[in-house]
Design a protein around this motif. Structure first.
Motif, PDB file in Angstrom:
ATOM      1  N   GLU A   1     104.289  46.849 -34.285  1.00 39.98           N
ATOM      2  CA  GLU A   1     103.290  47.908 -34.419  1.00 39.98           C
ATOM      3  C   GLU A   1     101.875  47.337 -34.410  1.00 39.98           C
ATOM      4  OE1 GLU A   1     105.850  51.160 -37.064  1.00 39.98           O
ATOM      5  OE2 GLU A   1     104.697  49.573 -38.063  1.00 39.98           O
ATOM      6  N   ILE A   2     101.682  46.228 -35.110  1.00 44.91           N
ATOM      7  CA  ILE A   2     100.368  45.588 -35.134  1.00 44.91           C
ATOM      8  C   ILE A   2      99.978  45.104 -33.743  1.00 44.91           C
ATOM      9  CG2 ILE A   2      99.043  43.646 -36.052  1.00 44.91           C
ATOM     10  CD1 ILE A   2     100.759  43.836 -38.578  1.00 44.91           C
ATOM     11  N   THR A   3     100.950  44.510 -33.050  1.00 44.17           N
ATOM     12  CA  THR A   3     100.682  43.996 -31.701  1.00 44.17           C
ATOM     13  C   THR A   3     100.277  45.115 -30.763  1.00 44.17           C
ATOM     14  OG1 THR A   3     102.246  42.173 -32.005  1.00 44.17           O
ATOM     15  CG2 THR A   3     101.676  42.761 -29.740  1.00 44.17           C
ATOM     16  N   ARG A   4     100.997  46.239 -30.825  1.00 47.41           N
ATOM     17  CA  ARG A   4     100.646  47.366 -29.954  1.00 47.41           C
ATOM     18  C   ARG A   4      99.246  47.885 -30.265  1.00 47.41           C
ATOM     19  NH1 ARG A   4     106.170  48.774 -30.669  1.00 47.41           N
ATOM     20  NH2 ARG A   4     105.676  50.155 -32.410  1.00 47.41           N
ATOM     21  N   SER A   5      98.932  47.987 -31.555  1.00 40.81           N
ATOM     22  CA  SER A   5      97.609  48.477 -31.955  1.00 40.81           C
ATOM     23  C   SER A   5      96.504  47.547 -31.473  1.00 40.81           C
ATOM     24  CB  SER A   5      97.552  48.616 -33.480  1.00 40.81           C
ATOM     25  OG  SER A   5      96.252  48.941 -33.912  1.00 40.81           O
ATOM     26  N   LEU A   6      96.694  46.245 -31.662  1.00 41.28           N
ATOM     27  CA  LEU A   6      95.672  45.281 -31.256  1.00 41.28           C
ATOM     28  C   LEU A   6      95.542  45.217 -29.745  1.00 41.28           C
ATOM     29  CD1 LEU A   6      93.602  43.180 -31.940  1.00 41.28           C
ATOM     30  CD2 LEU A   6      95.428  41.515 -32.281  1.00 41.28           C
ATOM     31  N   THR A   7      96.654  45.337 -29.046  1.00 42.91           N
ATOM     32  CA  THR A   7      96.609  45.332 -27.584  1.00 42.91           C
ATOM     33  C   THR A   7      95.794  46.511 -27.064  1.00 42.91           C
ATOM     34  OG1 THR A   7      98.771  44.235 -27.434  1.00 42.91           O
ATOM     35  CG2 THR A   7      97.981  45.374 -25.470  1.00 42.91           C
ATOM     36  N   ARG A   8      96.015  47.691 -27.652  1.00 41.47           N
ATOM     37  CA  ARG A   8      95.223  48.863 -27.245  1.00 41.47           C
ATOM     38  C   ARG A   8      93.746  48.639 -27.522  1.00 41.47           C
ATOM     39  NH1 ARG A   8      99.716  51.748 -29.504  1.00 41.47           N
ATOM     40  NH2 ARG A   8      98.591  51.960 -31.485  1.00 41.47           N
ATOM     41  N   ALA A   9      93.448  48.001 -28.651  1.00 39.23           N
ATOM     42  CA  ALA A   9      92.046  47.737 -28.995  1.00 39.23           C
ATOM     43  C   ALA A   9      91.407  46.785 -28.000  1.00 39.23           C
ATOM     44  CB  ALA A   9      91.962  47.167 -30.408  1.00 39.23           C
ATOM     45  N   VAL A  10      92.118  45.739 -27.616  1.00 38.32           N
ATOM     46  CA  VAL A  10      91.591  44.767 -26.655  1.00 38.32           C
ATOM     47  C   VAL A  10      91.326  45.439 -25.313  1.00 38.32           C
ATOM     48  CG1 VAL A  10      92.154  42.714 -25.310  1.00 38.32           C
ATOM     49  CG2 VAL A  10      92.623  42.754 -27.764  1.00 38.32           C
ATOM     50  N   VAL A  11      92.286  46.230 -24.865  1.00 36.37           N
ATOM     51  CA  VAL A  11      92.133  46.908 -23.577  1.00 36.37           C
ATOM     52  C   VAL A  11      90.942  47.866 -23.609  1.00 36.37           C
ATOM     53  CG1 VAL A  11      93.213  48.549 -21.993  1.00 36.37           C
ATOM     54  CG2 VAL A  11      94.561  46.666 -22.937  1.00 36.37           C
ATOM     55  N   SER A  12      90.723  48.513 -24.768  1.00 38.33           N
ATOM     56  CA  SER A  12      89.617  49.475 -24.868  1.00 38.33           C
ATOM     57  C   SER A  12      88.259  48.790 -24.936  1.00 38.33           C
ATOM     58  CB  SER A  12      89.798  50.365 -26.104  1.00 38.33           C
ATOM     59  OG  SER A  12      89.603  49.628 -27.304  1.00 38.33           O
ATOM     60  N   MET A  13      88.248  47.465 -25.026  1.00 37.08           N
ATOM     61  CA  MET A  13      86.987  46.735 -25.071  1.00 37.08           C
ATOM     62  C   MET A  13      86.106  47.069 -23.877  1.00 37.08           C
ATOM     63  SD  MET A  13      86.283  42.620 -25.194  1.00 37.08           S
ATOM     64  CE  MET A  13      86.652  42.402 -23.455  1.00 37.08           C
TER      65      MET A  13
END
Length: 255
Positions: free
Chosen positions: A158-170
């Motif tokens: 869950e943390i990985t998915r959340s952080l991945t979305r955050a990185v992509v939204s950069m």
């Protein structure tokens, strides 16, 4: 029907391996790429065998083997293929998998990409730092609130998915506004480097392509990883802006 096909495919593993042994593969193809092709091809052949058995589709296996043989014949990309892919969108398709084209160019020539202006690197670092700081603060607050109401700690996935979305939204940051329509993001791009003990090629968690700038390569791990470090070192040597995010959001009630 789906369950029956799946069972038949699993039972055909040995027969699929024997059929693949007969498919000629060029001698100069790197072993990891052959392993990747064989993994992909085995799935195709097993599915074809199952389709013939369960759905009475005679000739399906022959058609799949023809496709697999064509893929094997063009396994090793040329310098021209890699350069063309890098100019268009940074992605090179090999064995139905997306590879980082810049990595192959590096393999062919031994050269990294052109130097990037220090100001551009500083801007990337600034945006990435701000994005990660914002994500960590909001995520920590969300976890604390959830735990306070008796909720469970988030899983690593869950943390990985959340952080991945955050990185992509950069790429939504105002710094990228003038070129936002040209920026592309990719997940799980493969790259032509293999650490000791790895058979098939590794993958980059997130790659952000910026026109006329360095690719941003991000590896996301919950703990130090030698594989990720090797991937990032390779990306750095090719000219990318490489970074790793080791984050821990409390798993114990007091964290």
């Amino acid at each position: 029907m789906k369950a029956e096909l799946s069972a038949a495919a699993k039972g055909a593993a040995g027969r699929a391996a024997a059929l693949l042994d007969a498919v000629p593969v060029p001698q100069d193809v790197p072993v990891p790429l052959v392993d990747e092709w064989r993994w992909w091809a085995a799935k195709q052949v097993q599915g074809a065998i199952a389709t013939e058995e369960v759905m009475d589709k005679d000739g399906e296996c022959g058609l799949v083997l023809e496709r697999i043989a064509r893929a094997a014949a063009r396994l090793l990309p040329t310098w021209e293929m890699a350069a063309r892919a890098a100019e268009v969108d940074r992605v090179l398709k090999l064995v139905d998998q997306a590879h980082w084209a810049e990595g192959w160019i590096h393999q062919f020539t031994g050269r990294g990409r052109r130097p990037t202006a220090a100001e551009d690197l500083e801007n990337i670092g600034f945006v990435l730092d701000a994005m990660l700081a914002g994500w960590s603060q909001s995520a920590a607050r969300a976890v604390a609130e959830n735990r306070a109401h008796g909720g469970l700690a988030p899983t690593t996935a869950e943390i990985t998915r959340s952080l991945t979305r955050a990185v992509v939204s950069m790429t939504d940051h105002e710094v990228f506004a003038p070129i936002a329509s040209y920026v592309r993001t990719y997940r799980e791009l493969r790259l032509p480097v293999v650490l000791d003990g790895k058979g098939r090629y590794g993958r980059l968690d997130v790659v952000i392509w910026i026109p006329h700038g360095p690719d941003i390569v991000v590896e996301i791990d919950s703990a130090p990883s030698a594989v990720s470090a090797g991937n990032l070192a390779f990306a750095r040597d090719v000219g990318a802006f490489a970074t790793v995010g080791p984050f821990r959001l409390g798993r114990n009630p007091g964290d």
